[in-house]
Design an enzyme around this catalytic site. Structure first.
Site, PDB file in Angstrom:
ATOM      1  NE  ARG A 123      29.128  86.807  31.421  1.00 47.18           N
ATOM      2  CZ  ARG A 123      28.126  87.248  32.180  1.00 47.18           C
ATOM      3  NH1 ARG A 123      28.230  87.241  33.500  1.00 47.18           N
ATOM      4  NH2 ARG A 123      27.019  87.698  31.632  1.00 47.18           N
ATOM      5  CE  LYS A 145      44.678  74.779  20.050  1.00 44.24           C
ATOM      6  NZ  LYS A 145      45.062  74.216  18.738  1.00 44.24           N
ATOM      7  CD  GLU A 187      47.751  63.670  18.880  1.00 46.97           C
ATOM      8  OE1 GLU A 187      48.688  64.435  18.569  1.00 46.97           O
ATOM      9  OE2 GLU A 187      46.572  63.853  18.529  1.00 46.97           O
ATOM     10  CE  LYS A 229      48.987  70.831  23.959  1.00 42.51           C
ATOM     11  NZ  LYS A 229      47.787  70.128  23.559  1.00 42.51           N
ATOM     12  CD  GLU A 239      47.031  76.441  16.632  1.00 45.36           C
ATOM     13  OE1 GLU A 239      46.665  75.736  17.588  1.00 45.36           O
ATOM     14  OE2 GLU A 239      46.755  76.207  15.467  1.00 45.36           O
ATOM     15  NE  ARG A 243      48.003  75.059  21.789  1.00 45.67           N
ATOM     16  CZ  ARG A 243      47.275  75.095  22.879  1.00 45.67           C
ATOM     17  NH1 ARG A 243      47.223  76.183  23.613  1.00 45.67           N
ATOM     18  NH2 ARG A 243      46.593  74.020  23.273  1.00 45.67           N
ATOM     19  CG  ASN A 247      47.463  71.861  14.815  1.00 44.80           C
ATOM     20  OD1 ASN A 247      46.954  71.160  15.678  1.00 44.80           O
ATOM     21  ND2 ASN A 247      47.297  73.170  14.765  1.00 44.80           N
ATOM     22  CG  HIS A 250      46.653  67.244  14.001  1.00 36.83           C
ATOM     23  ND1 HIS A 250      47.903  66.757  14.314  1.00 36.83           N
ATOM     24  CD2 HIS A 250      45.874  66.980  15.082  1.00 36.83           C
ATOM     25  CE1 HIS A 250      47.876  66.235  15.533  1.00 36.83           C
ATOM     26  NE2 HIS A 250      46.659  66.352  16.015  1.00 36.83           N
ATOM     27  CG  HIS A 254      41.512  67.526  11.461  1.00 36.36           C
ATOM     28  ND1 HIS A 254      42.012  68.762  11.812  1.00 36.36           N
ATOM     29  CD2 HIS A 254      41.554  66.786  12.601  1.00 36.36           C
ATOM     30  CE1 HIS A 254      42.343  68.758  13.098  1.00 36.36           C
ATOM     31  NE2 HIS A 254      42.079  67.569  13.599  1.00 36.36           N
ATOM     32  CG  HIS A 268      42.542  62.512  16.792  1.00 36.38           C
ATOM     33  ND1 HIS A 268      42.287  63.454  15.828  1.00 36.38           N
ATOM     34  CD2 HIS A 268      43.554  63.015  17.544  1.00 36.38           C
ATOM     35  CE1 HIS A 268      43.099  64.486  15.995  1.00 36.38           C
ATOM     36  NE2 HIS A 268      43.877  64.253  17.035  1.00 36.38           N
TER      37      HIS A 268
HETATM   38  N1  LIG Z   1      42.274  69.715  23.472  1.00 34.42           N
HETATM   39  C1  LIG Z   1      43.317  69.323  22.793  1.00 34.42           C
HETATM   40  O1  LIG Z   1      44.371  69.979  22.762  1.00 34.42           O
HETATM   41  C2  LIG Z   1      43.262  68.018  22.047  1.00 34.42           C
HETATM   42  C3  LIG Z   1      44.439  67.446  21.532  1.00 34.42           C
HETATM   43  C4  LIG Z   1      44.349  66.209  20.904  1.00 34.42           C
HETATM   44  C5  LIG Z   1      43.121  65.559  20.803  1.00 34.42           C
HETATM   45  N2  LIG Z   1      41.997  66.138  21.320  1.00 34.42           N
HETATM   46  C6  LIG Z   1      40.698  65.466  21.254  1.00 34.42           C
HETATM   47  O2  LIG Z   1      40.768  64.285  22.046  1.00 34.42           O
HETATM   48  C7  LIG Z   1      39.802  63.352  21.596  1.00 34.42           C
HETATM   49  C8  LIG Z   1      40.429  61.985  21.511  1.00 34.42           C
HETATM   50  O3  LIG Z   1      40.875  61.632  22.804  1.00 34.42           O
HETATM   51  P1  LIG Z   1      40.994  60.106  23.236  1.00 34.42           P
HETATM   52  O4  LIG Z   1      41.755  59.361  22.197  1.00 34.42           O
HETATM   53  O5  LIG Z   1      41.443  60.070  24.629  1.00 34.42           O
HETATM   54  O6  LIG Z   1      39.493  59.617  23.061  1.00 34.42           O
HETATM   55  P2  LIG Z   1      38.430  59.075  24.119  1.00 34.42           P
HETATM   56  O7  LIG Z   1      38.209  60.024  25.200  1.00 34.42           O
HETATM   57  O8  LIG Z   1      37.240  58.673  23.287  1.00 34.42           O
HETATM   58  O9  LIG Z   1      39.131  57.771  24.688  1.00 34.42           O
HETATM   59  C9  LIG Z   1      39.469  56.719  23.793  1.00 34.42           C
HETATM   60  C10 LIG Z   1      38.853  55.399  24.279  1.00 34.42           C
HETATM   61  O10 LIG Z   1      39.546  54.976  25.426  1.00 34.42           O
HETATM   62  C11 LIG Z   1      38.628  54.670  26.479  1.00 34.42           C
HETATM   63  N3  LIG Z   1      39.344  54.940  27.726  1.00 34.42           N
HETATM   64  C12 LIG Z   1      39.813  56.124  28.197  1.00 34.42           C
HETATM   65  N4  LIG Z   1      40.552  55.919  29.304  1.00 34.42           N
HETATM   66  C13 LIG Z   1      40.554  54.589  29.539  1.00 34.42           C
HETATM   67  C14 LIG Z   1      41.180  53.758  30.502  1.00 34.42           C
HETATM   68  N5  LIG Z   1      41.998  54.245  31.440  1.00 34.42           N
HETATM   69  N6  LIG Z   1      40.965  52.420  30.428  1.00 34.42           N
HETATM   70  C15 LIG Z   1      40.187  51.891  29.447  1.00 34.42           C
HETATM   71  N7  LIG Z   1      39.602  52.623  28.494  1.00 34.42           N
HETATM   72  C16 LIG Z   1      39.779  53.952  28.538  1.00 34.42           C
HETATM   73  C17 LIG Z   1      37.430  55.527  26.211  1.00 34.42           C
HETATM   74  O11 LIG Z   1      36.268  54.984  26.778  1.00 34.42           O
HETATM   75  C18 LIG Z   1      37.377  55.493  24.680  1.00 34.42           C
HETATM   76  O12 LIG Z   1      36.733  54.322  24.243  1.00 34.42           O
HETATM   77  C19 LIG Z   1      39.310  63.871  20.245  1.00 34.42           C
HETATM   78  O13 LIG Z   1      38.024  64.416  20.408  1.00 34.42           O
HETATM   79  C20 LIG Z   1      40.313  64.966  19.892  1.00 34.42           C
HETATM   80  O14 LIG Z   1      39.722  65.995  19.114  1.00 34.42           O
HETATM   81  C21 LIG Z   1      42.054  67.348  21.936  1.00 34.42           C
END
Ligand SMILES: NC(=O)c1ccc[n+]([C@@H]2O[C@H](COP(=O)([O-])OP(=O)(O)OC[C@H]3O[C@@H](n4cnc5c(N)ncnc54)[C@H](O)[C@@H]3O)[C@@H](O)[C@H]2O)c1
Length: 372
Positions: A123, A145, A187, A229, A239, A243, A247, A250, A254, A268
Site C-alpha cells: 500500500r 503521476k 516537453e 512544473k 489535476e 495542472r 497537457n 497532448h 495521444h 511521445h
Molecule cells: N508521469 C508523467 O507525468 C509523465 C509525463 C510525461 C511523459 N510520461 C511518460 O514518459 C514516457 C516517455 O518517457 P521517455 O521519453 O523518457 O521514454 P523512455 O523511458 O522510453 O526513454 C527514451 C529512450 O531513451 C533511452 N534512454 C534513457 N536514458 C538514456 C540515457 N541517459 N542515455 C541513453 N539512452 C537513454 C531509453 O532506453 C529509451 O530508448 C511515456 O511513457 C510517457 O507516457 C509521463
C-alpha cells in the site's frame, strides 16, 4: 557547476528535485538523508544499465549504501501489467519493507512503471526518481503521476504517488540519442508555450546551443522547466484545474500516437511538439490568438530540426474523422465533451470545452492535406 534545488511544496510530502552535474557519482550522499537503512532497490532498463548503472552503484557504495538491481527491457512496452507484476514480485522476493527505498533509474517509462509499483507495494513504499532522459528530467519524474498502459490505451491505470527525492544528473543526458533528446525538448518548449512567453523567447535564442550540448544552457533549461512544473503541481496535485495546462498539445499527441501504434514512427515528445503546433492552429482559427503565433511556434521547431507537421510523420494516417475519434478517447473527455488546451498567445494557455467540431475537423483536414 553548482547543483540547483527545486522544492516541490506539498506539505508533509514535500520533496527536493536536485539538478546538476555529477549527481549519480554522489548518489549515496544525496540519497542517504532519506533512507531508513543503508540499502536501496534499483529498477532500471538495459540501455541505461549498460551506460550508467556501474556509476550509480559506485556513487552509492562510496557512502556505504548497498544496492540490488533489476534490469528490464527498454521501451514503452515495458510500461505494462506484465512488467508491473515482475517489479512487484521482485521487490517482494527481496523482502522490501514499507520504510525501504526503491529507486527508478531510467526515462519516463521506468519512472512511471516503478513509481506505480512503489505506490501499490504494501500500500505504498517510498521511492526516488533518478531520471535519465530529458523528458523524464523536465517532466515525468516530477509531480507523482505514475502508471502503466493497457490494451485500451496509454496511462489508463495508475496512481498519484510522490517521490521522496528526484536526482536529475544532467551529465547522463549526454548519452541520449539525438532523436530522444529532441523528443524531450518537445516537453521543454511546451512549458514556454503554455505559461511563460519569456522562457519561449529564451529557448528561441538558446535552444540550438542546448541541442548542441551546452551544459550551462542545459542546466538552466532543466531547472526552469522543473520549477514551472513544481509550482503548478504544488497548487493542483490531482489535476482539478491548472495542472491540465501541462497537457497542451497532448490530446492531439495521444491521437497521433494511437494512430501510429505507439511505434518508432512517432515518439511521445515529437507528438507533443506537433500537437502544440495544432493547438496554436486551432486557436488562431477560432480567433483566440494572432495569426502569426502558429508560424512563430513552427519556425522555432524547424530551427530545432524537430517534427512539427503531420507531413513529418511517415506512413499512413487516418482521415480527420478517424483522428477525431481517437481524440475522443482522451482522459480529458467529460460527459462525452472534448476539452482542449488552447491559447490566447504564446505563454497563455487555458482549458476549454467550447471547441466547435467543424473548426477542429477543418484544422485536421488541412494539416492532413498538406501531407500531399
Ligand atoms: N508521469 C508523467 O507525468 C509523465 C509525463 C510525461 C511523459 N510520461 C511518460 O514518459 C514516457 C516517455 O518517457 P521517455 O521519453 O523518457 O521514454 P523512455 O523511458 O522510453 O526513454 C527514451 C529512450 O531513451 C533511452 N534512454 C534513457 N536514458 C538514456 C540515457 N541517459 N542515455 C541513453 N539512452 C537513454 C531509453 O532506453 C529509451 O530508448 C511515456 O511513457 C510517457 O507516457 C509521463
Amino acid at each position: 557547476m553548482s547543483v540547483d534545488t527545486v522544492r516541490v511544496a506539498m506539505g508533509a510530502r514535500a520533496y527536493d528535485v536536485r539538478i546538476g552535474q555529477g549527481l549519480i557519482g554522489r548518489a549515496g550522499a544525496e540519497i542517504a538523508p532519506v533512507l531508513s537503512r543503508p540499502k536501496v532497490w534499483v529498477i532500471t532498463e538495459e540501455t541505461v544499465a549498460g551506460l550508467h548503472l556501474a556509476a550509480l552503484r559506485a556513487g552509492l557504495v562510496a557512502e556505504g549504501v548497498e544496492m540490488e538491481a533489476l534490469s528490464l527491457p527498454p521501451g514503452e512496452a515495458t510500461k505494462s501489467w506484465q512488467y508491473l507484476t515482475r517489479v512487484v514480485e521482485w521487490l517482494l522476493e527481496q523482502k522490501v519493507e514499507r520504510r525501504d527505498m526503491v529507486v527508478a533509474f531510467g526515462g519516463g517509462v521506468i519512472g512511471d512503471l516503478v513509481g506505480f509499483a512503489a505506490a501499490i507495494l504494501r500500500r505504498g513504499v517510498r521511492f526516488v526518481q533518478v531520471p535519465t532522459s530529458l523528458l523524464a528530467q523536465v517532466d515525468s519524474s516530477v509531480g507523482g503521476k505514475t502508471g502503466i498502459n493497457t490494451r485500451h490505451g496509454k496511462n489508463l491505470v495508475g496512481a498519484f504517488h510522490q517521490p521522496a527525492l528526484v536526482l536529475a544528473d544532467i551529465d547522463v543526458l549526454g548519452t541520449l540519442a539525438a532523436r530522444d533528446f529532441l523528443a524531450g525538448y518537445g516537453e521543454v518548449v511546451k512549458y514556454g508555450l503554455l505559461g511563460d512567453a519569456a522562457f519561449f523567447a529564451w529557448l528561441e535564442t538558446n535552444g540550438p546551443a542546448l541541442a548542441a550540448g551546452d551544459i550551462g544552457v542545459r542546466q538552466q533549461a532543466v531547472r526552469h522547466a522543473v520549477q514551472m512544473k513544481a509550482d503548478i503541481v504544488a497548487r493542483d496535485e490531482t489535476e482539478q484545474g491548472e495542472r491540465a495546462l501541462l497537457n497542451l498539445g497532448h490530446t492531439f499527441c495521444h491521437a497521433l500516437e494511437a494512430a501510429t501504434g505507439y511505434s518508432e514512427r512517432l515518439l511521445h515528445g515529437e507528438g507533443v511538439a506537433i500537437g502544440c503546433a495544432l493547438a496554436f492552429d486551432l486557436s488562431a482559427r477560432m480567433g483566440l490568438c494572432a495569426q502569426e503565433e502558429p508560424s512563430r511556434v513552427r519556425a522555432h521547431l524547424a530551427n530545432m530540426k524537430m517534427k512539427r507537421d503531420l507531413s513529418d510523420i511517415a506512413g499512413e494516417l487516418p482521415d480527420a474523422d478517424g483522428l477525431l475519434a481517437l481524440m475522443a478517447q482522451d482522459k480529458k473527455v467529460v460527459d462525452g465533451h472534448l476539452r482542449l488546451i488552447l491559447v490566447r498567445g504564446i505563454g497563455e494557455a487555458f482549458v476549454t470545452a467550447e471547441v466547435p467540431p467543424d473548426l477542429l475537423r477543418g484544422v485536421l483536414s488541412e494539416a492532413l492535406s498538406a501531407r500531399g
